[in-house]
Design a protein around this motif. Sequence first.
Motif, PDB file in Angstrom:
ATOM      1  N   ALA A   1      58.453  63.741  76.794  1.00  0.00           N
ATOM      2  CA  ALA A   1      59.352  64.254  75.477  1.00  0.00           C
ATOM      3  C   ALA A   1      60.845  65.365  75.708  1.00  0.00           C
ATOM      4  O   ALA A   1      61.884  65.223  75.213  1.00  0.00           O
ATOM      5  CB  ALA A   1      58.221  65.359  74.774  1.00  0.00           C
TER       6      ALA A   1
ATOM      7  N   LEU B   1      56.467  56.465  72.258  1.00  0.00           N
ATOM      8  CA  LEU B   1      56.068  57.028  73.418  1.00  0.00           C
ATOM      9  C   LEU B   1      54.072  56.120  73.030  1.00  0.00           C
ATOM     10  O   LEU B   1      53.342  56.645  72.219  1.00  0.00           O
ATOM     11  CB  LEU B   1      55.440  58.632  73.358  1.00  0.00           C
ATOM     12  CG  LEU B   1      55.041  58.572  74.356  1.00  0.00           C
ATOM     13  CD1 LEU B   1      54.632  58.809  75.445  1.00  0.00           C
ATOM     14  CD2 LEU B   1      54.826  60.139  73.542  1.00  0.00           C
TER      15      LEU B   1
ATOM     16  N   VAL C   1      57.059  54.515  77.748  1.00  0.00           N
ATOM     17  CA  VAL C   1      57.914  54.926  76.857  1.00  0.00           C
ATOM     18  C   VAL C   1      58.868  53.384  76.856  1.00  0.00           C
ATOM     19  O   VAL C   1      58.736  52.581  78.230  1.00  0.00           O
ATOM     20  CB  VAL C   1      59.101  56.069  77.469  1.00  0.00           C
ATOM     21  CG1 VAL C   1      60.002  55.949  76.078  1.00  0.00           C
ATOM     22  CG2 VAL C   1      58.144  57.468  77.449  1.00  0.00           C
TER      23      VAL C   1
ATOM     24  N   THR D   1      56.013  63.629  71.311  1.00  0.00           N
ATOM     25  CA  THR D   1      57.699  62.704  71.428  1.00  0.00           C
ATOM     26  C   THR D   1      57.955  63.888  71.156  1.00  0.00           C
ATOM     27  O   THR D   1      59.673  64.362  71.089  1.00  0.00           O
ATOM     28  CB  THR D   1      58.608  61.746  70.207  1.00  0.00           C
ATOM     29  OG1 THR D   1      57.163  62.220  68.906  1.00  0.00           O
ATOM     30  CG2 THR D   1      57.595  60.249  70.713  1.00  0.00           C
TER      31      THR D   1
ATOM     32  N   PHE E   1      63.504  60.553  74.354  1.00  0.00           N
ATOM     33  CA  PHE E   1      63.371  61.371  73.258  1.00  0.00           C
ATOM     34  C   PHE E   1      64.034  62.385  73.316  1.00  0.00           C
ATOM     35  O   PHE E   1      64.358  63.477  74.496  1.00  0.00           O
ATOM     36  CB  PHE E   1      61.818  61.486  72.976  1.00  0.00           C
ATOM     37  CG  PHE E   1      61.593  60.537  72.522  1.00  0.00           C
ATOM     38  CD1 PHE E   1      60.952  60.129  71.556  1.00  0.00           C
ATOM     39  CD2 PHE E   1      59.801  60.178  73.748  1.00  0.00           C
ATOM     40  CE1 PHE E   1      60.533  58.352  71.873  1.00  0.00           C
ATOM     41  CE2 PHE E   1      59.332  59.115  74.169  1.00  0.00           C
ATOM     42  CZ  PHE E   1      59.529  58.165  73.539  1.00  0.00           C
TER      43      PHE E   1
END
Length: 734
Positions: free
Chosen positions: A568, A489, A478, A542, A574
């Motif tokens: 995620a 990502l 990331v 994501t 995110f």
Amino acid sequence: MRYLLYALTLLLSSSLLFFVQPMVAKMVTPVLGGSPAVWNTCMVFFQALLLGGYVYAHASTRWLGTRRQSLVHLAVMIVGVLFLPIGFEPPTDATSLENPALWLLGALFLGVGWPFFVISTSAPLLQKWFSTTDHPDAADPYHLYAASNVGSFFGLVAYPFLIEPRIGVQAQTTLWMICYVVLIAAVAGCALALWRSAEPEAAASEASPPAAVLPLSWGRRGRWVLWAFIPSSMMLAVTSFVTTDIAPVPMLWIPPLAIYLLSFVLVFARVEWFRSLPVFTLFPLTLLGLGAMLFVQLGSPLEWVAGIHFLGLLIISLVFHGLMAADRPATRHLTEFFCWMSVGGALGGVFNALLAPLIFDRLLDYPALLVIAALAFPPALYSRRAVQITLLIGAALAGYLVGRDVMIYLGLERSRELATLAAVALSLGIPTVIAFTRARVLTPALLSVPLLISTFYLGQPEGNELHAERSFFAANQVVKTPDGGYHKLYNGTTLHGVQAQDDEFRLVPLSYYYLTGPLGQLFEVLSKRPERHPFAVVGLGTGAIAAYTHRGQEADFFEIDQAIARIARDPRYFTYLEDCPGECEVILGDGRLQLAQMPDERYELIVLDAYSSTAIPVHLLTLEAVEMYLKKLTPDGILAFHISNRHLDLQPPLTRIAGELGLVVRGRDHWVDANDPVYNLYVDGSDWVMMAKNEEAFGAIIDHPSWHEYKPEPRLRVWTDDYANIFDAYILDF
């Protein structure tokens, strides 16, 4: 005649040994996706069983003698028939895949363990049998190992080009079982020839290879292990690097192993050249060349870059396997020699498949192996002139890179500055040291310097790294953009999603999923329907597609990699899943297996977003898979396949399946101009194929000029669970 019998039997057994490896990998891939780690873990299993087979060959012949042992071995081979044909059971639930490597090792042990173990004994065992006959070549039977590896090479290469394109997996397992029975008969013939042969004279049995007079010390055994470890580990490192950082083409798993086997054929043949000084002279230049390619991160053109890495693997394998072949002991130590060789090979597999993901958070196995190779090569064999030329070329290359960076990038990031300073030191310091020293013992350390620089450079994060994690399936990263406005990502070198950090645009899907792109158009059509149903997505990334949910709408995301699921769902990176208007659930496990457990006619849309990554899970786009997806769709539901890929075109096999099932197909290949202002907002082009049972399901898309109607190509064979040939997908730029 006896020599030919033994050679042909070894050729058949080795062909079966390496025919079964890609076949088994293909059989287990549907459960674990197409990750290179699947192949590497399979290789660990095969190398471990190979070691077990070599230990069995060494211990049993030592305790029983070759003649009595031959009877025992025939019985062991016959028992192997009870475990045929080869087959595997998928895991019953997602928790079975919490540790995919352990599950895979267990499944392989139960599915193919005994037959593979039996065949793995052939190379040392038959050579040992032959060495106790009265044949003139019995004193040095190591040349039979070349015949064995010719069979290995043939079996491995024949599978993707001759076997897989023509017959399905079930037929392949039947063919392998028949050949196994033929092998039992051939080994029985070798045993009969052994019993009919007279015992060799003691003097003749000791007229052995050149290095036979050397004592069999523990230091010598340790060198065998180290020399076997390096090519084995490098073979897997090159496999991971090429299939992850250059091209996500699973068929590139085969060439590194084929090259590895070819090196055995060449160094154990009667031709001395492949284990002589000319090959050793190429070693330092090979190291620096590979290190330079890693340093500049050269990835195209694919055929040239992959070819150079494969050539480097061949030279390094020839060097270290050549050292082993030149140091082979007398025939009384033959099985022990192969045992230690197999120990090194197994340790190489363990390092790459099991330890490296724990040690490194990104793919640093390859440059680390180059450093080990530089330090492990005997200093006395380095050519002083070759080393000087190599380092001068390295100095020139480093000087060029430094000059280019200084001229183009005056405001470098800290990591690039350090790498540049190291390159300056390399370009000025090493030639000076070499010019004033004649101590060869320093050569390995000096050669490792540029390789360490490459390792350091590759280990630096791209941009402002927020998180790096290496799982069984991939190396995930990331990154925050320099302006702090976006989080990105990466899965290997493939972008898997972007999210804006500004509150106003935080819920705007970017990258491949932007509002005016193909997927955005599809959701616009769905938004006009009077009744909305849940939708499903295979491949989380994501979680950007969650932004398309409506209040109260359900969305199921299926993700096989638990690391991706953690990333995620972590709001530090995110927030698509956390902030989405609907109700989003992440379901862990293989997408196809988990979707099959969902109620029929649940979804208005199923998005298959698993084809733009570092691997292609072919089992998600077979005829049986699409039939199952259709059961989970509402009558007017749509299947959306995201097939953006740098090297494969999956549209033809998908369209062929749609034609077989009578489905309507529309596709859009949309690429964003890099000069377009919207490109700077992290919008990426994408390629999509949509399927539905009728035209009405597509709404306005059906007549939209940017969407094309695809017709199936009847020449293509339909991909099924039993048959899928990746070459049908038209490998691009290769």
